[in-house]
Design a protein around this motif. Structure first.
Motif, PDB file in Angstrom:
ATOM      1  N   GLU A 106       0.809  -1.224   0.000  1.00 53.64           N
ATOM      2  CA  GLU A 106       0.000   0.000   0.000  1.00 53.64           C
ATOM      3  C   GLU A 106       0.840   1.271   0.000  1.00 53.64           C
ATOM      4  OE1 GLU A 106      -0.782  -2.543   2.388  1.00 53.64           O
ATOM      5  OE2 GLU A 106      -2.091  -3.334   0.817  1.00 53.64           O
ATOM      6  N   GLY A 107       2.140   1.151   0.056  1.00 55.41           N
ATOM      7  CA  GLY A 107       3.022   2.313   0.102  1.00 55.41           C
ATOM      8  C   GLY A 107       3.872   2.285   1.350  1.00 55.41           C
ATOM      9  N   PHE A 108       4.347   3.444   1.759  1.00 58.44           N
ATOM     10  CA  PHE A 108       5.214   3.529   2.934  1.00 58.44           C
ATOM     11  C   PHE A 108       4.392   3.487   4.206  1.00 58.44           C
ATOM     12  CE2 PHE A 108       7.828   5.452  -0.372  1.00 58.44           C
ATOM     13  CZ  PHE A 108       9.029   4.784  -0.172  1.00 58.44           C
ATOM     14  N   ASP A 109       4.938   2.806   5.210  1.00 56.62           N
ATOM     15  CA  ASP A 109       4.291   2.718   6.512  1.00 56.62           C
ATOM     16  C   ASP A 109       5.387   2.608   7.560  1.00 56.62           C
ATOM     17  OD1 ASP A 109       2.230   2.606   8.383  1.00 56.62           O
ATOM     18  OD2 ASP A 109       2.023   0.428   8.223  1.00 56.62           O
ATOM     19  N   GLY A 110       5.006   2.803   8.780  1.00 52.47           N
ATOM     20  CA  GLY A 110       5.948   2.682   9.877  1.00 52.47           C
ATOM     21  C   GLY A 110       5.785   3.830  10.851  1.00 52.47           C
ATOM     22  N   GLN A 111       6.560   3.761  11.909  1.00 50.84           N
ATOM     23  CA  GLN A 111       6.464   4.729  12.993  1.00 50.84           C
ATOM     24  C   GLN A 111       6.691   6.153  12.507  1.00 50.84           C
ATOM     25  OE1 GLN A 111       9.592   6.099  14.263  1.00 50.84           O
ATOM     26  NE2 GLN A 111       8.760   7.192  16.001  1.00 50.84           N
ATOM     27  N   ALA A 112       7.683   6.377  11.672  1.00 49.92           N
ATOM     28  CA  ALA A 112       7.986   7.735  11.204  1.00 49.92           C
ATOM     29  C   ALA A 112       6.847   8.295  10.358  1.00 49.92           C
ATOM     30  CB  ALA A 112       9.285   7.755  10.406  1.00 49.92           C
ATOM     31  N   VAL A 113       6.261   7.469   9.530  1.00 49.26           N
ATOM     32  CA  VAL A 113       5.138   7.900   8.687  1.00 49.26           C
ATOM     33  C   VAL A 113       3.942   8.263   9.558  1.00 49.26           C
ATOM     34  CG1 VAL A 113       3.483   7.151   6.929  1.00 49.26           C
ATOM     35  CG2 VAL A 113       5.902   6.536   6.710  1.00 49.26           C
ATOM     36  N   ARG A 114       3.601   7.413  10.507  1.00 52.99           N
ATOM     37  CA  ARG A 114       2.426   7.653  11.358  1.00 52.99           C
ATOM     38  C   ARG A 114       2.605   8.908  12.212  1.00 52.99           C
ATOM     39  NH1 ARG A 114       2.907   2.132  11.459  1.00 52.99           N
ATOM     40  NH2 ARG A 114       3.943   2.112  13.484  1.00 52.99           N
ATOM     41  N   VAL A 115       3.771   9.091  12.817  1.00 50.20           N
ATOM     42  CA  VAL A 115       3.991  10.275  13.652  1.00 50.20           C
ATOM     43  C   VAL A 115       3.970  11.543  12.805  1.00 50.20           C
ATOM     44  CG1 VAL A 115       5.636  11.464  15.164  1.00 50.20           C
ATOM     45  CG2 VAL A 115       5.191   9.030  15.484  1.00 50.20           C
ATOM     46  N   ALA A 116       4.620  11.534  11.644  1.00 51.40           N
ATOM     47  CA  ALA A 116       4.608  12.721  10.777  1.00 51.40           C
ATOM     48  C   ALA A 116       3.188  13.063  10.346  1.00 51.40           C
ATOM     49  CB  ALA A 116       5.497  12.499   9.556  1.00 51.40           C
ATOM     50  N   ARG A 117       2.404  12.059   9.989  1.00 51.23           N
ATOM     51  CA  ARG A 117       1.011  12.292   9.589  1.00 51.23           C
ATOM     52  C   ARG A 117       0.192  12.853  10.754  1.00 51.23           C
ATOM     53  NH1 ARG A 117      -0.450   7.233   7.640  1.00 51.23           N
ATOM     54  NH2 ARG A 117      -1.043   6.744   9.774  1.00 51.23           N
ATOM     55  N   ASP A 118       0.355  12.270  11.924  1.00 50.26           N
ATOM     56  CA  ASP A 118      -0.388  12.737  13.095  1.00 50.26           C
ATOM     57  C   ASP A 118       0.006  14.159  13.489  1.00 50.26           C
ATOM     58  OD1 ASP A 118      -1.667  10.296  13.163  1.00 50.26           O
ATOM     59  OD2 ASP A 118      -0.538   9.530  14.887  1.00 50.26           O
TER      60      ASP A 118
END
Length: 185
Positions: A106-118
């Motif tokens: 589905e693309g990039f995922d992970g802790q850095a992605v989730r925190v940046a999005r949040d």
């Protein structure tokens, strides 16, 4: 592809407010222009439901990327908005965080992605952009990232420019720093 090994990367999320029919349409042009002007060529863009995810290649100079990309994004917004007023102006929020990222189907995922999005969707960042009509860009960095990158590591990132906040996102409390840019000079 879901089994890819996670790699530490710098991630950014850019979301827009203003005359946007799709969350990413005018933002993609502004981000690509800013990336080129900042000399950031090791970047992958991924469309999110609310904006754009920027994933940098491993080994980039994170301090330079944050400083230069933010400056050039502010300049690109100024050029686009300089003759516009009110609801016709494009205004953006950008967040930065670094950490583990993995590539999935589905693309990039992970802790850095989730925190940046949040962080990009946090009330603290939205408020910073709303505080003054002159602000075209509001920036938020995780406290851990700014603590690693701030002066003297980067001449463009000075902790005293930022306001310390604790962003509450998805039930988590994330220490962060916020800064709203006014008009470019």
């Amino acid at each position: 592809m879901d089994g890819s090994d996670p790699v530490r990367r710098l991630c950014a999320v850019v979301e827009a407010e203003g005359p946007v029919d799709h969350p990413y349409s005018p933002v993609a042009d502004v981000v690509e222009s800013a990336s080129a002007a900042a000399g950031v060529d090791q970047i992958t863009l991924q469309v999110l439901s609310s904006g754009l995810l920027l994933v940098l290649s491993s080994g980039v100079n994170e301090a330079r990327v944050v400083s230069d990309l933010s400056r050039e994004l502010r300049n690109a917004l100024w050029r686009r908005n300089r003759r516009l007023t009110g609801a016709h102006r494009l205004r953006c929020r950008i967040s930065f965080h670094q950490g583990l990222v993995r590539l999935t189907d589905e693309g990039f995922d992970g802790q850095a992605v989730r925190v940046a999005r949040d962080l990009c969707g946090s009330d603290d960042l939205r408020t910073a952009l709303l505080e003054s009509a002159e602000h075209d860009l509001a920036l938020i960095l995780s406290a851990r990232l700014l603590d690693e990158l701030a002066y003297p590591e980067s001449t463009g990132l000075h902790r005293e420019q930022f306001r310390r906040v604790t962003a509450t996102t998805q039930g988590r409390h994330v220490p962060a720093y916020v800064y709203a840019y006014g008009e470019a000079t």
